[in-house]
Design a protein around this motif. Structure first.
Motif, PDB file in Angstrom:
ATOM      1  N   MET A 150      37.413  45.829  41.340  1.00  0.00           N
ATOM      2  CA  MET A 150      37.134  45.115  41.213  1.00  0.00           C
ATOM      3  C   MET A 150      38.697  43.606  41.678  1.00  0.00           C
ATOM      4  SD  MET A 150      34.774  43.067  40.253  1.00  0.00           S
ATOM      5  CE  MET A 150      33.586  42.033  38.862  1.00  0.00           C
ATOM      6  N   ARG A 207      29.096  40.339  45.529  1.00  0.00           N
ATOM      7  CA  ARG A 207      29.124  41.102  43.859  1.00  0.00           C
ATOM      8  C   ARG A 207      29.287  42.157  44.359  1.00  0.00           C
ATOM      9  NH1 ARG A 207      26.921  39.231  39.852  1.00  0.00           N
ATOM     10  NH2 ARG A 207      28.084  41.029  38.808  1.00  0.00           N
ATOM     11  N   LEU A 232      48.019  40.645  40.698  1.00  0.00           N
ATOM     12  CA  LEU A 232      47.983  39.677  41.831  1.00  0.00           C
ATOM     13  C   LEU A 232      47.850  41.097  43.038  1.00  0.00           C
ATOM     14  CD1 LEU A 232      48.029  36.938  42.569  1.00  0.00           C
ATOM     15  CD2 LEU A 232      50.460  36.742  42.453  1.00  0.00           C
ATOM     16  N   GLY A 272      47.134  40.794  30.390  1.00  0.00           N
ATOM     17  CA  GLY A 272      46.898  42.181  29.440  1.00  0.00           C
ATOM     18  C   GLY A 272      45.756  42.776  29.625  1.00  0.00           C
ATOM     19  N   THR A 273      46.235  44.101  29.240  1.00  0.00           N
ATOM     20  CA  THR A 273      44.879  45.397  29.938  1.00  0.00           C
ATOM     21  C   THR A 273      43.307  44.775  29.337  1.00  0.00           C
ATOM     22  OG1 THR A 273      45.665  46.951  28.290  1.00  0.00           O
ATOM     23  CG2 THR A 273      46.335  46.727  30.278  1.00  0.00           C
ATOM     24  N   PHE A 277      43.675  32.114  44.819  1.00  0.00           N
ATOM     25  CA  PHE A 277      44.704  33.946  44.537  1.00  0.00           C
ATOM     26  C   PHE A 277      43.838  34.767  44.429  1.00  0.00           C
ATOM     27  CE2 PHE A 277      48.367  31.894  42.208  1.00  0.00           C
ATOM     28  CZ  PHE A 277      47.629  30.294  41.606  1.00  0.00           C
ATOM     29  N   TYR A 298      43.414  38.802  43.155  1.00  0.00           N
ATOM     30  CA  TYR A 298      43.773  39.980  41.746  1.00  0.00           C
ATOM     31  C   TYR A 298      42.788  40.980  42.173  1.00  0.00           C
ATOM     32  CZ  TYR A 298      45.750  36.457  39.620  1.00  0.00           C
ATOM     33  OH  TYR A 298      46.502  35.443  38.664  1.00  0.00           O
ATOM     34  N   LEU A 328      38.745  40.394  42.638  1.00  0.00           N
ATOM     35  CA  LEU A 328      38.519  38.801  41.941  1.00  0.00           C
ATOM     36  C   LEU A 328      39.558  37.642  42.364  1.00  0.00           C
ATOM     37  CD1 LEU A 328      38.274  40.294  38.147  1.00  0.00           C
ATOM     38  CD2 LEU A 328      36.468  38.581  39.478  1.00  0.00           C
ATOM     39  N   GLN A 374      41.429  44.228  39.919  1.00  0.00           N
ATOM     40  CA  GLN A 374      41.015  44.979  38.766  1.00  0.00           C
ATOM     41  C   GLN A 374      40.844  45.942  38.692  1.00  0.00           C
ATOM     42  OE1 GLN A 374      38.128  43.060  35.730  1.00  0.00           O
ATOM     43  NE2 GLN A 374      39.488  43.130  33.918  1.00  0.00           N
ATOM     44  N   PHE A 390      38.562  31.709  37.595  1.00  0.00           N
ATOM     45  CA  PHE A 390      37.818  32.989  38.434  1.00  0.00           C
ATOM     46  C   PHE A 390      36.461  32.865  39.087  1.00  0.00           C
ATOM     47  CE2 PHE A 390      41.650  35.145  37.312  1.00  0.00           C
ATOM     48  CZ  PHE A 390      41.621  35.446  36.246  1.00  0.00           C
ATOM     49  N   GLY A 391      36.307  33.470  40.328  1.00  0.00           N
ATOM     50  CA  GLY A 391      35.018  33.574  40.719  1.00  0.00           C
ATOM     51  C   GLY A 391      34.247  35.180  39.413  1.00  0.00           C
ATOM     52  N   SER A 392      32.533  34.942  40.287  1.00  0.00           N
ATOM     53  CA  SER A 392      32.308  36.557  39.455  1.00  0.00           C
ATOM     54  C   SER A 392      32.901  37.928  40.295  1.00  0.00           C
ATOM     55  CB  SER A 392      30.755  35.894  40.215  1.00  0.00           C
ATOM     56  OG  SER A 392      30.108  34.695  39.132  1.00  0.00           O
ATOM     57  N   GLY A 393      33.200  37.799  40.870  1.00  0.00           N
ATOM     58  CA  GLY A 393      34.031  39.153  41.567  1.00  0.00           C
ATOM     59  C   GLY A 393      33.364  39.934  42.449  1.00  0.00           C
ATOM     60  N   GLY A 408      44.034  45.848  33.966  1.00  0.00           N
ATOM     61  CA  GLY A 408      44.448  44.597  33.853  1.00  0.00           C
ATOM     62  C   GLY A 408      44.104  43.804  35.462  1.00  0.00           C
ATOM     63  N   LEU A 409      44.639  42.901  35.701  1.00  0.00           N
ATOM     64  CA  LEU A 409      44.722  42.280  37.241  1.00  0.00           C
ATOM     65  C   LEU A 409      46.100  42.629  37.434  1.00  0.00           C
ATOM     66  CD1 LEU A 409      42.012  40.838  34.933  1.00  0.00           C
ATOM     67  CD2 LEU A 409      42.586  39.269  37.215  1.00  0.00           C
ATOM     68  N   GLY A 467      33.552  37.876  36.833  1.00  0.00           N
ATOM     69  CA  GLY A 467      34.381  37.643  36.340  1.00  0.00           C
ATOM     70  C   GLY A 467      35.138  36.791  35.155  1.00  0.00           C
TER      71      GLY A 467
END
Lengths: 111, 112
Positions: free
Chosen positions: A88, A9, A45, B103-104, A33, A35, A90, A37, A102-105, A42-43, B43
Motif C-alpha cells: 500500500m 486506488r 518513508l 507505530g505499527t 512525502f 510512504y 501513501l 505500508q 494523507f491521500g487515500s492510498g 507500519g509506514l 489513508g
C-alpha cells in the motif's frame, strides 16, 4: 480542507514494468512525502520533497525514484517493478502546523 | 534509534464500551505526537496532534493524553461505535518536524 489525491486506488502491474504513482495536493504545501505500508511494519518513508525539483531519500529509497516538477504534484516511480514492491502506497502533504494529510492510498500488486 | 510501540496489537470491544490504546516512544528530541485513524484500505486521518506542552487533547469521543516525562501517550475512545472499527496509529515527530516515526498501529474492532 486540504485534499491529497492519489490517482489510482488499485493497480496491478507485471514484474519489470515501469510504474508511476501520482499524488496531487491542493493547498500549495512545500513538503510532500511517499510512504509504503506493510502489515506489521507500519509506514516507512520512501522519499520526500520540500520544494519543486527538490527531493530527499527516506528510509527505504532503493528501487524507487520521484519527480516533483510542479509544487502540487509529487510522483513516485518504480523503475522496474518487483514482487517485493507489492504494498500500500501513501502520499502525504504537510500543513503549516506540521500536521500531515494523507491521500487515500494506492494498493499496488506486482505479479 | 527512534521507536514507537503501540499496545495492544488488536482489540475487540462491544459497542458502547470505552477503550484505551497505548503508545510508548523513544523519539528524541521530541516535537509532537499525533494519533491517526485508518479505515481498511484508506489513508490515515488525523485525530489529534500534541506538542510537548500539551498533556491532553480531545476530538469528539476521542481523547489523547501525553506524558512527555515518561514518553507515553494514550488514546481513549468513549462510547464506542461500529464506525470506530479501524487501525489507530501513533506517530511521533522529532524536532524539525519533517521525519516521523510510526507505530505499527492497534487494530480495533467494535462489535454489536
Amino acid at each position: 480542507d486540504v485534499k491529497v489525491t492519489q490517482s489510482s486506488r488499485y493497480l496491478v502491474k507485471r514484474t519489470g514494468e515501469k510504474v508511476f504513482l501520482e499524488c496531487v495536493q491542493d493547498m500549495d504545501h512545500e513538503n510532500m512525502f511517499w510512504y509504503r505500508q506493510d502489515p506489521g511494519l507500519g509506514l516507512r518513508l520512501i522519499y520526500f520533497s520540500y520544494d519543486v525539483k527538490m527531493k530527499e531519500k527516506g528510509d527505504i529509497p532503493e528501487g524507487y525514484s520521484v519527480s516533483r516538477e510542479k509544487k502540487e504534484r509529487f510522483s513516485l516511480i518504480l523503475e522496474s517493478a518487483s514482487t517485493n514492491q507489492t504494498s500500500m502506497y501513501l502520499c502525504a502533504s504537510q500543513t503549516a502546523n506540521y500536521g500531515y494529510t494523507f491521500g487515500s492510498g494506492t494498493r499496488l500488486t506486482v505479479v | 534509534k527512534n521507536q514507537v510501540e503501540q499496545s495492544p496489537q488488536s482489540l475487540i470491544i462491544l459497542e458502547g464500551k470505552n477503550c484505551t490504546l497505548q503508545c510508548n516512544y523513544t523519539v528524541s528530541p521530541f516535537s509532537n505526537l499525533r494519533w491517526y485513524k485508518q479505515d481498511t484500505g484508506r489513508g490515515p486521518v488525523s485525530l489529534t496532534i500534541m506538542t510537548f506542552s500539551e498533556n491532553t487533547k480531545s476530538n469528539g469521543r476521542y481523547t489523547a493524553t501525553l506524558d512527555a516525562d515518561t514518553k507515553q501517550s494514550s488514546l481513549h475512545i468513549t462510547a464506542s461505535q461500529l464506525s470506530d472499527s479501524a487501525s489507530y496509529i501513533c506517530v511521533v515527530s522529532a524536532f524539525g518536524g519533517n521525519k516521523l516515526t510510526f507505530g505499527t498501529g492497534t487494530q480495533l474492532k467494535v462489535e454489536l
